[in-house]
Design an enzyme around this catalytic site. Structure first.
Site, PDB file in Angstrom:
ATOM      1  CB  CYS A   1       9.356  57.352  -9.997  1.00  0.00           C
ATOM      2  SG  CYS A   1       7.945  58.288 -10.553  1.00  0.00           S
TER       3      CYS A   1
ATOM      4  CB  CYS B   1      10.518  40.361 -19.260  1.00  0.00           C
ATOM      5  SG  CYS B   1       9.644  41.812 -18.628  1.00  0.00           S
TER       6      CYS B   1
ATOM      7  CB  CYS C   1       7.432  42.300 -13.959  1.00  0.00           C
ATOM      8  SG  CYS C   1       7.490  42.665 -15.724  1.00  0.00           S
TER       9      CYS C   1
ATOM     10  CB  CYS D   1       7.963  38.398 -17.054  1.00  0.00           C
ATOM     11  SG  CYS D   1       9.010  39.196 -15.831  1.00  0.00           S
TER      12      CYS D   1
ATOM     13  CB  CYS E   1      11.327  43.715 -15.499  1.00  0.00           C
ATOM     14  SG  CYS E   1      11.268  41.962 -15.114  1.00  0.00           S
TER      15      CYS E   1
HETATM   16 ZN   LIG Z   1       9.338  41.430 -16.298  1.00  0.00          ZN
END
Ligand SMILES: [Zn+2]
Length: 170
Positions: free
Chosen positions: A158, A138, A86, A89, A135
């Site tokens: 995607c 976060c 991510c 984070c 995610c």
């Molecule tokens: Zn994240």
């Protein structure tokens, strides 16, 4: 008869004492630690803090659920070996082993690296019914997951390149 009454009172007050003791034993002390396999929610940040940290382009996608134009992202044709994390984070989300060329113009994966790393939310914006992916650590917007992917999962995650960072395998 009086005795029975007293015993009943004693019994009921004893019962509530046990309850009170149980309540005190709740593990609310600072040393309590969540198991390692649990997703740890990161500290809540204000939108202003996210904007400053991510910059306007990534902020628009990760925090405001925008989408980068197809075939423009840096990871669309990228073939490096390693993990995608991510961009907000660092949560590990996808492995290059599950990346495939979907022809959609966005980086595509047929599986998440681990269950629980990504959360799915029903998205009915723009008159479509889609499944948004975020995610789990976060709440950053990643993209969408569709059911027209290749075997073995049949899924197509995607993802916006701007939502990802790449960590090469050592
Ligand atoms: Zn994240």
């Amino acid at each position: 008869m009086k005795y029975i009454f007293v015993i009943l009172i004693l019994a009921s007050s004893f019962g509530s004492m046990v309850h009170a003791q149980k309540a005190e034993q709740k593990p609310e002390d600072a040393t309590y630690q969540a198991p390692d396999n649990m997703i740890k929610k990161i500290e809540q940040k204000t939108e202003a803090e996210w904007l400053e940290e991510l910059g306007p382009e990534k902020y628009k996608i990760l925090r405001q659920c925008s989408t980068e134009p197809p075939f423009t992202g840096k990871y669309n044709n990228f073939k490096g070996v390693g993990n995608y994390v991510c961009a907000a984070c660092g949560n590990v989300l996808f492995s290059s082993e599950t990346k495939f060329d979907s022809g959609s113009g966005w980086p595509s994966f047929f599986a998440a690296v681990e269950k629980g790393k990504i959360k799915e939310i029903l998205d009915t914006s723009f008159g479509m019914t889609r499944t948004e992916i975020k995610c789990a650590q976060c709440d950053g917007h990643l993209g969408h997951v569709f059911t027209d992917g290749p075997k073995p999962t049949g899924l197509r995650y995607c993802v916006n390149s701007a939502s990802l960072d790449f960590v090469p395998k050592e």
